[in-house]
Enzyme design. Structure first.
Site, PDB file in Angstrom:
ATOM      1  N   CYS A 127       0.834  -1.212   0.000  1.00  0.00           N
ATOM      2  CA  CYS A 127       0.000   0.000   0.000  1.00  0.00           C
ATOM      3  C   CYS A 127       0.869   1.262   0.000  1.00  0.00           C
ATOM      4  CB  CYS A 127      -0.976  -0.041   1.176  1.00  0.00           C
ATOM      5  SG  CYS A 127      -2.411   1.030   0.939  1.00  0.00           S
ATOM      6  N   HIS A 155      -3.942  -4.847   0.413  1.00  0.00           N
ATOM      7  CA  HIS A 155      -3.588  -5.457   1.689  1.00  0.00           C
ATOM      8  C   HIS A 155      -3.681  -6.986   1.589  1.00  0.00           C
ATOM      9  CE1 HIS A 155      -4.739  -1.607   4.151  1.00  0.00           C
ATOM     10  NE2 HIS A 155      -3.966  -1.354   3.109  1.00  0.00           N
ATOM     11  N   GLU A 210      -2.913  -9.262   3.646  1.00  0.00           N
ATOM     12  CA  GLU A 210      -3.335  -9.945   4.883  1.00  0.00           C
ATOM     13  C   GLU A 210      -4.850  -9.970   5.026  1.00  0.00           C
ATOM     14  OE1 GLU A 210      -4.709  -6.216   6.185  1.00  0.00           O
ATOM     15  OE2 GLU A 210      -3.043  -6.747   4.882  1.00  0.00           O
TER      16      GLU A 210
END
Length: 464
Positions: free
Chosen positions: A354, A438, A440
């Site tokens: 990001c 992202h 995760e």
């Protein structure tokens, strides 16, 4: 001849009837009392005659109405000056004022006061607690397009940082009750403790359409009745987010170790992908806890350092790899971070996520630009150009890297299929990889979690 009376207020008490919601009476009925000036009655008559009402002479202190029933239907309301006029439901006590001059009345359920921020919309269907605690939302009002929020409450396990960093929350409907076995607190109580403003009962669909047409707008949330709409609009015009360093205020103050893995209850990958342990230095530009958990779950020993931690000090730790994390705001507003990235490139394997992806783009000689309304949500389709597959991703950013401005040796590995913007970079000779979103996925799908495995392979190839 029969009639039915419907009362819209629970404390309405006819003089000789039992049921509150549906009342039947005969023509000989002489009257009833109205306990509040806000009671409204609807008489549905099974007769074609005339209806008339008149106050009884013995109606003090309550007004007492006498009914003779002839006709179809009517609405009646009573008035009693001795009874409190407070409504049994919450009324609008807050305003969202946008820089375009529009004013949106709403009801507050978080902290009170006046707050300025950039309004963005998030399309995630769930995971509002992870969104609230994502540091990348610093300086922004998050508008949830999912209309019903709060039904799962709040718990300690879903925190992505130690506090809420967003400026405010805007939703259509707040759940008055929670129904989740993990719930420890109601959303409204949680936001009050975090001193975060929040509003509901506002047309989020109309605001979202305005943001898509006009782009992200600066807004002001206020529960202060003494401030005029004009003053709030002027406040929105004066406040700026472009070119502002939002990272320094949210980064950790000193280095620390992270060892917590993804809880076994929530671990979705099976087996061990590796047995070798790697030391990763993670720059905290607004890092999320689940990024750290995923690194630990893949066998990494993680040292988290502040955003201004010198590159020389990082290299003294002799890391196997360096991660540049997500974070809020404009990457062009943090030139010190770009210089740190420049000093580390080529000296250790690097993974940018990001904000880290955008900083890598600038450090490599590229340019970043502000998007019209950005990407915020857990359902963005991304094409992995190297593998030729589609990943559904979780994203939160208002800026992007211009791939045309990058050197020819930098490969674009991912594109966002909604607007074809750059979503990933790679440079094998410099041992660089990055993603705009992202991996995760907190909240969101797990399609991109394999990016952590790729980072492990990058570090492993560098050691061999």
């Amino acid at each position: 001849m029969m009639a039915r009376v419907h009362a819209s207020y629970a404390d309405f008490t006819p003089t000789s009837l039992v049921s509150r919601r549906l009342r039947r009476f005969r023509p000989s009925f002489t009257g009833f009392t109205l306990s509040s000036p806000h009671v409204h009655l609807r008489l549905l008559m099974h007769s074609t005659s005339h209806i008339s009402t008149s106050p009884s002479p013995n109606s003090s202190p309550l007004h007492f109405y006498k009914v003779s029933m002839k006709g179809q239907s009517t609405f009646l309301s009573g008035c009693d000056d001795s009874v409190s006029t407070e409504r049994p439901w919450k009324t609008s006590d807050a305003r969202l004022v946008l820089e375009d001059g529009s004013v949106w009345m709403a009801k507050s359920f978080g902290a009170s006061g006046t707050q300025v921020g950039e309004v963005v919309f998030n399309t995630s269907l769930t995971g509002y607690q992870e969104i609230l605690t994502d540091p990348s939302y610093a300086g922004q009002f998050v508008l949830m397009t999912n209309p019903h929020i709060g039904n799962t409450g709040v718990n300690l396990d879903d925190e992505e940082s130690n506090q809420c960093f967003l400026a405010g929350l805007v939703i259509r409907s707040i759940s008055m009750c929670t129904s989740n076995w993990r719930c420890r607190e109601a959303l409204g109580d949680y936001l009050k403790k975090q001193n975060i403003m929040a509003i509901y009962d506002v047309d989020t669909r109309a605001i979202t359409r305005r943001l898509r047409e006009d782009g992200s707008l600066i807004g002001v949330l206020s529960t202060d009745e003494s401030t005029t709409d004009k003053e709030l609009i002027e406040m929105a015009h004066k406040w700026k987010i472009v070119g502002v360093d939002l990272i320094s205020g949210i980064s950790c103050e000193a280095p620390y170790k992270w060892s917590e893995k993804t809880d076994s209850e929530w671990e979705f990958k099976t087996g061990s992908d590796h047995r070798e342990e790697f030391h990763v230095v993670a720059y905290d530009f607004g890092i999320k806890h689940n990024i750290l958990r995923r690194l630990a779950s893949y066998g990494c020993k993680v040292t988290v350092v502040p955003s201004k931690w010198p590159a020389s000090e990082t290299l003294k730790l002799n890391p196997d790899g360096v991660l540049f994390s997500n974070g809020p705001g404009d990457p062009a507003a943090v030139p010190y971070a770009v210089e740190i990235v420049k000093d580390i490139i080529g000296k250790a394997p690097v993974f940018g996520i990001c904000m880290g992806h955008q900083l890598l783009g600038q450090a490599l000689g590229g340019k970043t630009f502000k998007m019209k309304f950005g990407h915020h949500g857990g359902n963005h389709p991304v094409c992995n150009l190297r593998k030729g597959c589609i990943e559904i991703s979780a994203q939160n950013h208002n800026y992007a890297v211009d791939p045309a401005s990058l050197p020819p040796n930098i490969e674009m590995t991912h594109i966002n299929l909604n607007d074809n913007s750059c979503a990933g970079l790679r440079c094998p000779e410099l041992k660089i990889m990055s993603l705009q979103y992202h991996p995760e996925a907190s909240p969101g799908p797990h399609d991109s979690d394999l990016a952590f495995r790729e980072f492990i392979q990058l570090m492993k190839s560098s050691k061999s």
